[in-house]
Design a protein around this motif. Sequence first.
Motif, short mmCIF file in Angstrom:
data_model
loop_
_atom_site.label_atom_id
_atom_site.label_comp_id
_atom_site.label_asym_id
_atom_site.label_seq_id
_atom_site.Cartn_x
_atom_site.Cartn_y
_atom_site.Cartn_z
N SER A 99 -5.55 -1.50 5.70
CA SER A 99 -5.36 -2.05 4.36
C SER A 99 -5.57 -1.01 3.27
O SER A 99 -4.84 -1.02 2.26
CB SER A 99 -6.33 -3.22 4.14
OG SER A 99 -7.68 -2.81 4.38
N GLN A 100 -6.54 -0.12 3.44
CA GLN A 100 -6.78 0.87 2.38
C GLN A 100 -5.60 1.81 2.17
O GLN A 100 -5.13 1.95 1.03
CB GLN A 100 -8.06 1.67 2.66
CG GLN A 100 -8.41 2.60 1.50
CD GLN A 100 -9.67 3.39 1.76
OE1 GLN A 100 -9.92 3.84 2.87
NE2 GLN A 100 -10.48 3.57 0.73
N PRO A 101 -5.08 2.45 3.24
CA PRO A 101 -3.89 3.28 2.98
C PRO A 101 -2.70 2.48 2.47
O PRO A 101 -1.90 2.99 1.68
CB PRO A 101 -3.61 3.93 4.35
CG PRO A 101 -4.44 3.23 5.34
CD PRO A 101 -5.58 2.63 4.60
N LEU A 104 4.17 15.08 2.97
CA LEU A 104 3.37 15.33 4.17
C LEU A 104 2.05 14.56 4.13
O LEU A 104 1.63 13.99 5.14
CB LEU A 104 3.08 16.82 4.33
CG LEU A 104 2.30 17.16 5.60
CD1 LEU A 104 3.19 17.00 6.83
CD2 LEU A 104 1.72 18.56 5.55
N VAL A 105 1.42 14.53 2.97
CA VAL A 105 0.17 13.78 2.84
C VAL A 105 0.42 12.29 3.11
O VAL A 105 -0.39 11.61 3.76
CB VAL A 105 -0.45 14.00 1.46
CG1 VAL A 105 -1.62 13.04 1.23
CG2 VAL A 105 -0.93 15.44 1.32
N GLY A 106 1.55 11.77 2.63
CA GLY A 106 1.88 10.38 2.91
C GLY A 106 2.09 10.12 4.39
O GLY A 106 1.61 9.11 4.92
N VAL A 107 2.79 11.03 5.06
CA VAL A 107 2.97 10.90 6.51
C VAL A 107 1.62 10.94 7.22
O VAL A 107 1.36 10.18 8.16
CB VAL A 107 3.90 12.02 7.03
CG1 VAL A 107 3.91 12.06 8.55
CG2 VAL A 107 5.31 11.82 6.49
N ALA A 108 0.74 11.84 6.76
CA ALA A 108 -0.58 11.94 7.38
C ALA A 108 -1.38 10.66 7.18
O ALA A 108 -2.14 10.24 8.08
CB ALA A 108 -1.33 13.13 6.78
N GLN A 109 -1.23 10.01 6.03
CA GLN A 109 -1.92 8.74 5.80
C GLN A 109 -1.43 7.66 6.75
O GLN A 109 -2.21 6.86 7.26
CB GLN A 109 -1.72 8.30 4.35
CG GLN A 109 -2.49 9.11 3.34
CD GLN A 109 -3.98 8.85 3.39
OE1 GLN A 109 -4.43 7.81 3.87
NE2 GLN A 109 -4.77 9.79 2.92
N VAL A 110 -0.12 7.64 7.00
CA VAL A 110 0.42 6.69 7.98
C VAL A 110 -0.16 6.97 9.36
O VAL A 110 -0.55 6.05 10.10
CB VAL A 110 1.96 6.76 8.01
CG1 VAL A 110 2.51 5.91 9.15
CG2 VAL A 110 2.54 6.31 6.68
N ALA A 111 -0.24 8.25 9.72
CA ALA A 111 -0.84 8.62 11.00
C ALA A 111 -2.29 8.17 11.06
O ALA A 111 -2.78 7.71 12.11
CB ALA A 111 -0.74 10.13 11.20
N GLY A 112 -3.01 8.30 9.94
CA GLY A 112 -4.39 7.85 9.90
C GLY A 112 -4.52 6.36 10.10
O GLY A 112 -5.42 5.89 10.82
N ALA A 113 -3.62 5.59 9.49
CA ALA A 113 -3.64 4.14 9.68
C ALA A 113 -3.40 3.78 11.14
O ALA A 113 -4.08 2.90 11.71
CB ALA A 113 -2.60 3.49 8.78
N LEU A 114 -2.45 4.44 11.77
CA LEU A 114 -2.18 4.19 13.18
C LEU A 114 -3.36 4.64 14.06
O LEU A 114 -3.66 4.01 15.08
CB LEU A 114 -0.90 4.91 13.60
CG LEU A 114 0.38 4.42 12.92
CD1 LEU A 114 1.57 5.29 13.33
CD2 LEU A 114 0.65 2.96 13.26
N GLY A 115 -4.02 5.72 13.64
CA GLY A 115 -5.19 6.17 14.37
C GLY A 115 -6.31 5.15 14.37
O GLY A 115 -7.02 4.98 15.37
N ARG A 116 -6.48 4.43 13.28
CA ARG A 116 -7.49 3.38 13.22
C ARG A 116 -7.16 2.27 14.22
O ARG A 116 -8.06 1.75 14.90
CB ARG A 116 -7.56 2.81 11.80
CG ARG A 116 -8.12 3.77 10.78
CD ARG A 116 -8.20 3.15 9.41
NE ARG A 116 -8.81 4.07 8.46
CZ ARG A 116 -9.16 3.75 7.23
NH1 ARG A 116 -8.97 2.52 6.78
NH2 ARG A 116 -9.70 4.64 6.42
N MET A 117 -5.90 1.90 14.29
CA MET A 117 -5.50 0.89 15.27
C MET A 117 -5.73 1.39 16.69
O MET A 117 -6.22 0.65 17.56
CB MET A 117 -4.03 0.51 15.07
CG MET A 117 -3.75 -0.32 13.84
SD MET A 117 -2.04 -0.92 13.82
CE MET A 117 -2.03 -2.00 15.23
#
Length: 379
Positions: free
Chosen positions: A131-133, A236-249
């Motif tokens: 939710s945060q990203p 790139l930072v936006g893509v990294a944020q998406v990767a971070g959200a998927l990492g949480r899952m």
Amino acid sequence: MLVASTLAQAASAVMVHGPAFLIPTLHREGMSLPEAGLVAAAPSVGMMLALVAWGWVTDRRGERFVLLTGLTGAALAGLASVLVDGLAPLVVTLVLGGAAAASTNAASGRVVVGWFPPERRGLAMGFRQMSQPIGVGIAAVSIAVVADEHGVSAALWVPTIAAVAVLGLVAAVVLDPPRPARTAESADNPYRGSRYVARIHGVSVLLVVPQFVVWTFALVWLVQGRGWSPAAAGTLVGVAQVAGALGRMGAGYLSDVVGSRLRPLRWVALAAAATMALLGLAVGLELSVAVLLLVIATMVTVADNGLAFTAIAERAGPFWSGRALGLQNTAQYLAASAVPPLAGLTVTHAGYAAAFALAAIFPVVAAPLVPVDAERPLS
């Protein structure tokens, strides 16, 4: 129930983080940078002041009541911010908006913990932690653009409308999870006679440091250190944020598979330490792999949040987890607020490589503090 809880927390993120995207317009319209920074920080101040209180109300009155009351307050405060004029009234309304939005932190997490069984709870909480990203992304693509084209007041309708929209969804969907009968054991203070929850708080505070070092300085390093354009760096930072959200899952799902929240939490801490150290080395040697390591670091350093959140809620139980989660978030926000200026000093005097490498020390310290041996079987 999961979608409503996630969107409630996302709306809170829009309210709390959205005013930061007003800074360029506020400055262009004559406000000094310190004043614009005060506007941006106002909702975070309100949130920090209210987190524990909302947790206490959640323990007493339940999740649905808190979500409905808090989102209503956030919508009213957002409306007031649209209508007021002047720095002081704007700051006051945004502080109130942040305080009201803080209601979702504990309550939405407890909805997930209460309605999902232990073997699916980690994945569900990982989804909720996206939710945060999501909220920051919504704010990034809307508030700055609306403010630039139509002014600050128009841009402040974005968090207001988000709160109203999610308020309707919560009213239609969310119900309080079933609670066990209140007994002396279930209502016992989880901090009394045990350091389990307090140790998780400490671990989470330590792990905030590399997370916010990367969040704060990723874009500026790409622009200043690698010569990227702001648009390319932002992408790139936006893509990294998406990767971070998927990492949480992914971390949440792993905790369901192995039947433990804290073993994966320790693995994440060790992975964060290794990744930040390698990132610092690669930046220092000016290796091209540093960009890939930056994306990996963004993903790894946020993967702990859902694990710690779930572990605290499970141990504290339905009569204490609101306050425990409020303390958890408050400690993290306080630590996070200190990271940018201190890391900025490090960058100024020693460079980006040193800042990234020094951030690896904190997860190294955190890993042995994770109370794996005191963890109970999931139930």
